[in-house]
Design an enzyme around this catalytic site. Structure first.
Site, PDB file in Angstrom:
ATOM      1  N   LYS A 142     -15.741 -27.292  41.486  1.00  0.00           N
ATOM      2  CA  LYS A 142     -17.062 -27.003  40.735  1.00  0.00           C
ATOM      3  C   LYS A 142     -16.902 -25.794  39.584  1.00  0.00           C
ATOM      4  O   LYS A 142     -15.667 -25.286  39.577  1.00  0.00           O
ATOM      5  CB  LYS A 142     -17.892 -26.014  41.876  1.00  0.00           C
ATOM      6  CG  LYS A 142     -19.435 -26.111  41.618  1.00  0.00           C
ATOM      7  CD  LYS A 142     -20.067 -27.134  42.088  1.00  0.00           C
ATOM      8  CE  LYS A 142     -21.662 -27.258  41.504  1.00  0.00           C
ATOM      9  NZ  LYS A 142     -22.189 -28.392  42.270  1.00  0.00           N
ATOM     10  N   ASP A 182     -25.120 -29.777  37.015  1.00  0.00           N
ATOM     11  CA  ASP A 182     -25.655 -28.990  38.144  1.00  0.00           C
ATOM     12  C   ASP A 182     -26.861 -28.255  37.627  1.00  0.00           C
ATOM     13  O   ASP A 182     -27.440 -28.488  36.403  1.00  0.00           O
ATOM     14  CB  ASP A 182     -24.763 -28.037  38.752  1.00  0.00           C
ATOM     15  CG  ASP A 182     -25.205 -27.607  40.251  1.00  0.00           C
ATOM     16  OD1 ASP A 182     -25.168 -28.414  41.218  1.00  0.00           O
ATOM     17  OD2 ASP A 182     -25.648 -26.223  40.283  1.00  0.00           O
ATOM     18  N   SER A 393     -22.064 -40.410  41.128  1.00  0.00           N
ATOM     19  CA  SER A 393     -21.068 -40.159  39.974  1.00  0.00           C
ATOM     20  C   SER A 393     -19.931 -40.802  40.207  1.00  0.00           C
ATOM     21  O   SER A 393     -19.292 -41.297  39.465  1.00  0.00           O
ATOM     22  CB  SER A 393     -20.754 -38.724  40.075  1.00  0.00           C
ATOM     23  OG  SER A 393     -21.736 -37.768  39.411  1.00  0.00           O
TER      24      SER A 393
HETATM   25  P1  NDP Z   1     -32.505 -27.908  37.663  1.00  0.00           P
HETATM   26  O1  NDP Z   1     -31.765 -26.946  36.822  1.00  0.00           O
HETATM   27  O2  NDP Z   1     -32.507 -29.042  36.885  1.00  0.00           O
HETATM   28  O3  NDP Z   1     -33.633 -27.181  38.264  1.00  0.00           O
HETATM   29  C1  NDP Z   1     -33.696 -25.963  38.964  1.00  0.00           C
HETATM   30  C2  NDP Z   1     -35.094 -25.766  39.380  1.00  0.00           C
HETATM   31  O4  NDP Z   1     -35.303 -24.863  40.325  1.00  0.00           O
HETATM   32  C3  NDP Z   1     -35.954 -25.439  38.190  1.00  0.00           C
HETATM   33  O5  NDP Z   1     -37.111 -26.139  38.356  1.00  0.00           O
HETATM   34  C4  NDP Z   1     -36.097 -23.951  38.311  1.00  0.00           C
HETATM   35  O6  NDP Z   1     -37.212 -23.284  37.612  1.00  0.00           O
HETATM   36  C5  NDP Z   1     -36.122 -23.890  39.953  1.00  0.00           C
HETATM   37  N1  NDP Z   1     -35.653 -22.716  40.281  1.00  0.00           N
HETATM   38  C6  NDP Z   1     -34.803 -21.968  40.137  1.00  0.00           C
HETATM   39  N2  NDP Z   1     -34.779 -20.661  40.992  1.00  0.00           N
HETATM   40  C7  NDP Z   1     -35.936 -20.945  41.630  1.00  0.00           C
HETATM   41  C8  NDP Z   1     -36.560 -19.970  42.615  1.00  0.00           C
HETATM   42  N3  NDP Z   1     -36.143 -18.798  43.153  1.00  0.00           N
HETATM   43  N4  NDP Z   1     -37.625 -20.414  43.257  1.00  0.00           N
HETATM   44  C9  NDP Z   1     -38.300 -21.791  42.919  1.00  0.00           C
HETATM   45  N5  NDP Z   1     -37.806 -22.416  41.708  1.00  0.00           N
HETATM   46  C10 NDP Z   1     -36.753 -21.885  41.440  1.00  0.00           C
HETATM   47  O7  NDP Z   1     -31.127 -27.924  38.790  1.00  0.00           O
HETATM   48  P2  NDP Z   1     -30.935 -29.173  39.692  1.00  0.00           P
HETATM   49  O8  NDP Z   1     -32.265 -29.764  40.053  1.00  0.00           O
HETATM   50  O9  NDP Z   1     -30.055 -30.020  39.014  1.00  0.00           O
HETATM   51  O10 NDP Z   1     -30.303 -28.505  40.930  1.00  0.00           O
HETATM   52  C11 NDP Z   1     -31.096 -27.778  41.713  1.00  0.00           C
HETATM   53  C12 NDP Z   1     -30.017 -27.646  43.177  1.00  0.00           C
HETATM   54  O11 NDP Z   1     -29.486 -28.800  43.573  1.00  0.00           O
HETATM   55  C13 NDP Z   1     -29.146 -26.627  42.967  1.00  0.00           C
HETATM   56  O12 NDP Z   1     -28.826 -25.886  44.267  1.00  0.00           O
HETATM   57  C14 NDP Z   1     -27.953 -27.610  42.683  1.00  0.00           C
HETATM   58  O13 NDP Z   1     -26.897 -26.932  42.947  1.00  0.00           O
HETATM   59  C15 NDP Z   1     -28.129 -28.894  43.555  1.00  0.00           C
HETATM   60  N6  NDP Z   1     -27.763 -29.985  43.520  1.00  0.00           N
HETATM   61  C16 NDP Z   1     -28.064 -30.742  42.225  1.00  0.00           C
HETATM   62  C17 NDP Z   1     -27.363 -31.793  41.953  1.00  0.00           C
HETATM   63  C18 NDP Z   1     -27.454 -32.631  40.617  1.00  0.00           C
HETATM   64  O14 NDP Z   1     -27.055 -33.925  40.484  1.00  0.00           O
HETATM   65  N7  NDP Z   1     -28.197 -32.087  39.522  1.00  0.00           N
HETATM   66  C19 NDP Z   1     -26.390 -32.460  42.962  1.00  0.00           C
HETATM   67  C20 NDP Z   1     -26.587 -31.995  44.285  1.00  0.00           C
HETATM   68  C21 NDP Z   1     -27.116 -30.516  44.260  1.00  0.00           C
HETATM   69  P3  NDP Z   1     -37.353 -23.018  36.039  1.00  0.00           P
HETATM   70  O15 NDP Z   1     -37.520 -24.136  35.486  1.00  0.00           O
HETATM   71  O16 NDP Z   1     -38.189 -21.806  35.975  1.00  0.00           O
HETATM   72  O17 NDP Z   1     -35.794 -22.223  35.934  1.00  0.00           O
HETATM   73  O1  2IT Z   2     -23.809 -30.248  43.829  1.00  0.00           O
HETATM   74  C1  2IT Z   2     -23.482 -31.422  43.624  1.00  0.00           C
HETATM   75  O2  2IT Z   2     -23.131 -32.286  44.349  1.00  0.00           O
HETATM   76  C2  2IT Z   2     -23.547 -31.577  41.983  1.00  0.00           C
HETATM   77  N1  2IT Z   2     -24.036 -30.741  41.290  1.00  0.00           N
HETATM   78  C3  2IT Z   2     -23.108 -33.172  41.567  1.00  0.00           C
HETATM   79  C4  2IT Z   2     -21.647 -33.401  41.359  1.00  0.00           C
HETATM   80  C5  2IT Z   2     -21.356 -34.457  40.772  1.00  0.00           C
HETATM   81  O3  2IT Z   2     -19.965 -34.513  40.401  1.00  0.00           O
HETATM   82  O4  2IT Z   2     -21.973 -35.545  40.541  1.00  0.00           O
END
Ligand code: NDP
Ligand code: 2IT
Length: 461
Positions: A142, A182, A393
């Protein structure tokens, strides 16, 4: 796991450490002082490993748990860049290459002001086990930066990404370490990062980064995969109870990449998604969210979710509050770590929630997880439920390696199969560990065995 010994049952609540693991955990705390999130993630896994440790004492003799808790390599670097006003800014970059036993290090990059060694290590540690559960050849890693993309122009984001990659490029590659997105890193940032990688190396190595755009080496369904996978995992869990998402109310926290596509798939599976949120508050839309409107506001305009309520009669925006106060049958926390605590868990139990599935990484605090389990709520842990993103991925890497590109339908079909396999291996392992339906115990033990067996085979490395 036939013949598993009858030790104390490793429920999620009483995560008492196996006596042989206490000193391992103490060493992790001493070696990584003040890294609360990392300690929590390690404690969560070690607290459930009793069954495999009892059955396979050679894991202890080979110091496998100690080795798994220590990253193979950690890189911390300066990221200087110039903002639009001409001022020099300095951020910190990280890449933690946690475990490469099963394949090249693989995991996302997060850009958020909260990023620290602790956050990157907790995410990297979880990624090792998540990637193992996919059954695909992926190690775990990461990275990221404390850079805050909010309020920054596209040119600033580009200059930051170029500076970040100017250092990162020497550590990554399709056979060594393959970053992706992420929180705070999506297709736009992957584009800037890939562009700089290509420029510095003079090589079009598509397989070095995933989450690319569809016209330059990206895979269909990667954007949707984490959220879709989370909804499919929820559906599989309900199926074990003879039930489904169809006709149920659902709330999904966040409104970013994971949340948007969890909402979309939950709706396609027949659920009514009545709320989502961002860092400023939540939207309640009892008639069911208009997911295209959420996409327009958050993906296209990069605006505040508050705007949703101004466009949608019948919906309200509640500032500064948590979504979990809305009564729902199914809750999918898809925003960030620690966003669902013990008070939130109590509210969900009181309002009749039957299922909580983690789309984000570690969104539920350990206390919340314990309460949900005790309250009879089915609980799907992140490392299993959100593995669809990294699995897709890996499908992107497969397509890059063979210079092929698959259709949306075929790729989604592969994703569904992978999520079903992950669900099956967690469920079966929970039974073998004597706690059928405890997906935390099932996921941790199933994943640990995969990593441990590969490490044993490779000797002391
Ligand atoms: P994004 O940056 O696309 O979105 C994050 C979202 O969460 C935004 O809407 C943000 O709001 C909101 N947010 C942040 N903090 C808070 C809070 N305290 N309360 C409510 N909403 C909040 O991130 P992702 O969707 O990519 O990732 C979200 C989670 O999923 C993370 O934990 C990430 O590690 C995990 N994840 C992501 C993957 C991926 O492929 N992207 C894969 C697996 C896991 P605002 O717009 O106001 O900032
Ligand atoms: O938390 C996760 O699994 C990710 N942000 C996706 C990682 C990836 O390599 O696609």
């Amino acid at each position: 796991m036939p013949g598993a010994p009858q030790t104390e049952r490793p429920t999620s609540r009483s995560r008492k450490l196996h006596p042989r693991l206490e000193s391992v955990f103490d060493t992790v705390v001493t070696r990584n002082p003040a890294e609360r999130e990392f300690h929590e993630a390690v404690r969560g896994v070690l607290g459930t490993l009793g069954p495999v440790i009892e059955r396979q004492p050679e894991y202890l003799e080979a110091k496998l748990v100690e080795r798994i808790c220590e990253p193979e390599r950690q890189i911390i670097f300066r990221v200087p860049w110039t903002d639009d006003r001409g001022s020099v800014q300095v951020n910190r970059g990280y890449r933690v290459e946690f475990n490469g036993a099963l394949g090249p290090f693989k995991g996302g990059l997060r850009f958020h002001p909260s990023v620290s060694s602790s956050i990157v290590k907790f995410l990297g540690f979880e990624q090792v086990f998540k990637n193992a559960l996919t059954g695909l050849p992926l190690g775990g890693g990461k990275g990221g930066s404390d850079f805050d993309p909010k309020g920054r122009s596209e040119a600033e984001v580009m200059r930051f990404c170029q500076s970040f990659m100017s250092e990162l490029h020497r550590h990554i590659g399709e056979y060594t370490d393959v970053p992706a997105g992420d929180a705070g890193v999506g297709e736009r940032e992957i584009g800037f990062l890939f562009g700089q990688y290509r420029r510095i190396t003079n090589r079009y190595e598509s397989g070095t980064l995933t989450g690319k755009g569809l016209t330059w080496g990206g895979a269909q369904v990667r954007k949707e995969a984490t959220g879709y996978g989370c909804a499919y995992f929820a559906e599989e869990m309900l199926r074990t109870q003879g039930s489904s998402l169809s006709g149920r109310t659902v709330t999904v926290s966040g409104s970013g990449n994971v949340a948007i596509y969890a909402i979309e798939k939950a709706q396609q599976l027949g659920g009514t998604v009545i709320g989502c949120s961002d860092s400023k508050g939540y939207v309640h839309d009892p008639a069911g969210l208009d997911v295209e409107l959420v996409k327009q506001i958050k993906e296209v305009e990069r605006g505040p979710l508050e705007d949703y309520a101004t466009h949608r009669p019948g919906a309200s925006f509640v500032p500064g509050a948590r979504l979990w106060e809305v009564a729902t049958e199914v809750a999918l926390p898809c925003a960030t770590q620690g966003e669902l605590d013990a008070d939130d868990a109590r509210k969900l139990i009181e309002s009749g929630t039957v299922l909580v599935v983690e789309g984000a990484n570690m969104p539920c605090t350990p206390e919340a997880v314990g309460l949900l389990r005790e309250g009879g709520v089915l609980f799907g842990p992140a490392k299993a439920a959100n593995a669809g993103g990294v699995a897709t991925s890996a499908l992107e890497m497969q397509q890059n390696a063979s210079r092929d590109s698959w259709t949306f339908e075929y790729t989604e079909h592969r994703l569904v199969e992978i999520m079903r396999d992950i669900h099956r291996s967690c469920y079966e392992m929970s039974g073998e560990c004597g706690v059928p339906g405890d997906y935390v115990v099932g996921a941790n033990n199933a994943a640990f065995v995969r990593v441990a067996e590969a490490m044993l085979a490779m000797g002391v490395t």
